[in-house]
Structure formats: C-alpha cells, structure tokens
Write a protein that holds these residues in place. Structure first.
Motif, PDB file in Angstrom:
ATOM      1  N   MET A   1       0.818  -1.008   0.111  1.00  0.00           N
ATOM      2  CA  MET A   1      -0.210   0.136  -0.103  1.00  0.00           C
ATOM      3  C   MET A   1       0.455   1.272   0.201  1.00  0.00           C
ATOM      4  O   MET A   1       2.211   1.231   0.512  1.00  0.00           O
ATOM      5  CB  MET A   1      -0.672   0.146   1.139  1.00  0.00           C
ATOM      6  N   SER A   2       0.737   2.285  -0.627  1.00  0.00           N
ATOM      7  CA  SER A   2       1.533   3.399  -0.708  1.00  0.00           C
ATOM      8  C   SER A   2       1.449   4.537   0.500  1.00  0.00           C
ATOM      9  O   SER A   2       0.455   4.382   1.355  1.00  0.00           O
ATOM     10  CB  SER A   2       1.153   4.090  -2.395  1.00  0.00           C
ATOM     11  N   VAL A   3       1.557   5.045   0.853  1.00  0.00           N
ATOM     12  CA  VAL A   3       2.154   5.935   1.657  1.00  0.00           C
ATOM     13  C   VAL A   3       0.549   6.728   1.368  1.00  0.00           C
ATOM     14  O   VAL A   3      -0.454   7.380   3.039  1.00  0.00           O
ATOM     15  CB  VAL A   3       3.327   7.035   2.046  1.00  0.00           C
ATOM     16  N   GLN A   4       0.630   7.523   0.263  1.00  0.00           N
ATOM     17  CA  GLN A   4      -1.092   7.976   0.512  1.00  0.00           C
ATOM     18  C   GLN A   4      -2.130   7.289   0.586  1.00  0.00           C
ATOM     19  O   GLN A   4      -2.916   7.910   1.078  1.00  0.00           O
ATOM     20  CB  GLN A   4      -0.867   9.127  -1.100  1.00  0.00           C
ATOM     21  N   ALA A   5      -2.082   5.484   0.090  1.00  0.00           N
ATOM     22  CA  ALA A   5      -3.731   5.321   0.643  1.00  0.00           C
ATOM     23  C   ALA A   5      -2.973   4.809   2.387  1.00  0.00           C
ATOM     24  O   ALA A   5      -4.241   4.697   2.115  1.00  0.00           O
ATOM     25  CB  ALA A   5      -3.438   4.015  -0.114  1.00  0.00           C
TER      26      ALA A   5
ATOM     27  N   ALA B   1      -2.522   7.199   4.668  1.00  0.00           N
ATOM     28  CA  ALA B   1      -2.630   8.242   5.140  1.00  0.00           C
ATOM     29  C   ALA B   1      -4.903   8.057   4.797  1.00  0.00           C
ATOM     30  O   ALA B   1      -5.146   8.941   5.472  1.00  0.00           O
ATOM     31  CB  ALA B   1      -2.158   9.517   3.745  1.00  0.00           C
ATOM     32  N   VAL B   2      -5.077   7.574   3.317  1.00  0.00           N
ATOM     33  CA  VAL B   2      -6.402   8.136   3.354  1.00  0.00           C
ATOM     34  C   VAL B   2      -7.004   7.548   4.384  1.00  0.00           C
ATOM     35  O   VAL B   2      -8.124   7.480   4.943  1.00  0.00           O
ATOM     36  CB  VAL B   2      -6.857   7.606   1.993  1.00  0.00           C
ATOM     37  N   ALA B   3      -6.449   5.835   4.253  1.00  0.00           N
ATOM     38  CA  ALA B   3      -6.903   4.467   5.310  1.00  0.00           C
ATOM     39  C   ALA B   3      -6.603   5.462   6.849  1.00  0.00           C
ATOM     40  O   ALA B   3      -7.651   5.378   8.281  1.00  0.00           O
ATOM     41  CB  ALA B   3      -6.184   3.879   5.251  1.00  0.00           C
ATOM     42  N   SER B   4      -5.679   5.446   7.230  1.00  0.00           N
ATOM     43  CA  SER B   4      -5.638   6.747   8.634  1.00  0.00           C
ATOM     44  C   SER B   4      -7.016   7.410   9.063  1.00  0.00           C
ATOM     45  O   SER B   4      -7.384   7.531   9.929  1.00  0.00           O
ATOM     46  CB  SER B   4      -3.975   7.025   8.501  1.00  0.00           C
ATOM     47  N   SER B   5      -6.965   8.457   8.067  1.00  0.00           N
ATOM     48  CA  SER B   5      -7.734   9.207   7.552  1.00  0.00           C
ATOM     49  C   SER B   5      -9.244   9.059   8.058  1.00  0.00           C
ATOM     50  O   SER B   5     -10.342   9.996   9.300  1.00  0.00           O
ATOM     51  CB  SER B   5      -7.599  10.132   6.867  1.00  0.00           C
TER      52      SER B   5
END
Length: 136
Positions: A1-5, A7-11
């Motif tokens: 999973m990418s860093v951006q994904a 971050a979205v999941a964490s958000s």
C-alpha cells in the motif's frame, strides 16, 4: 500500500473514531441528564431502588457524575489533534460497565430488558473505540 493510501485509510479511521466518540458523548450525556431529572424513574428502570439520602447520593455520584464525566471525556477525545490516550481512557470507562455486569452475571444471571440492551451498546461502543485506535 502506498503512503498516500495509508494516509487516507488513517484519516477515515480517525473520522469513524470521532463519530463513535460523539455517539458515546451524546448517549452518556443524555443519560446523565435523564438521571438528574428523573432519578426515581431511571433507577427503577435499571432495577435500582433508591432509599434514603445515601441511596440518592450514590445514584447521583455514579449515574450523573461518572456518566457526565464520561460524556465530557468523549467530547474532548473527539477533538482533532487530541492524544489517543483520551480515546483509550474513554474506552476503558465504557468497557468497565459491561465488565462489571459480567461479574454480576456469574452470581446472579444476565441482565434483562433495557439493561441488557445498555450492556450490548456499551460493549459495542467500547470495542469499536479499541478497533479504531490509531496505529503508533
């Protein structure tokens, strides 16, 4: 999973955690106010019979005071940028109630009626908070 994904999941996880904390705050806050205004009726609905000054004092301490404090703690924990420990403490307070009911169930049987419903909601909300806990 990418860093951006990530971050979205964490958000999304944090948004759901805030929603659960707000639901806890509303439920406990409204319950505390109802106990403040309708002590005898609320106590009777939970199978508690208030007798004398000490009975009312204990009921107000546990149902108005502790529930009100739990509601406020949940509101503080739901604010953006607050440390995760506030959510953990809220989860512990919420889960302490079904834990106590479990101890009583061993000796006296499961709660019935509305108290059983309350127990299920407390267990669901507390476990949801733990599952939505942010990663380190």
């Amino acid at each position: 999973m990418s860093v951006q994904a990530d971050a979205v999941a964490s958000s999304r996880k944090q948004a759901w955690q805030r929603r659960v904390l707000h639901l806890i705050a509303y439920a406990y806050g409204l319950s505390a106010v109802a106990c403040l205004l309708f002590a005898d009726e609320m106590a009777a609905g939970m199978g508690i019979f208030l007798n004398g000054v000490n009975g009312y004092s204990q009921f107000y301490a546990s149902h108005v005071g502790v529930w009100g404090a739990t509601a406020l703690l949940a509101l503080f924990a739901a604010r953006q940028g607050e440390p995760p420990i506030l959510g953990d403490i809220t989860a512990m307070l919420v889960l302490a109630q079904p834990a106590g009911r479990l101890y009583a169930a061993i000796s006296f049987g499961l709660p019935q009626g509305f108290v059983l419903f309350m127990c299920a909601m407390e267990l669901t909300a507390g476990l949801a908070l733990l599952l939505l806990r942010p990663a380190r």
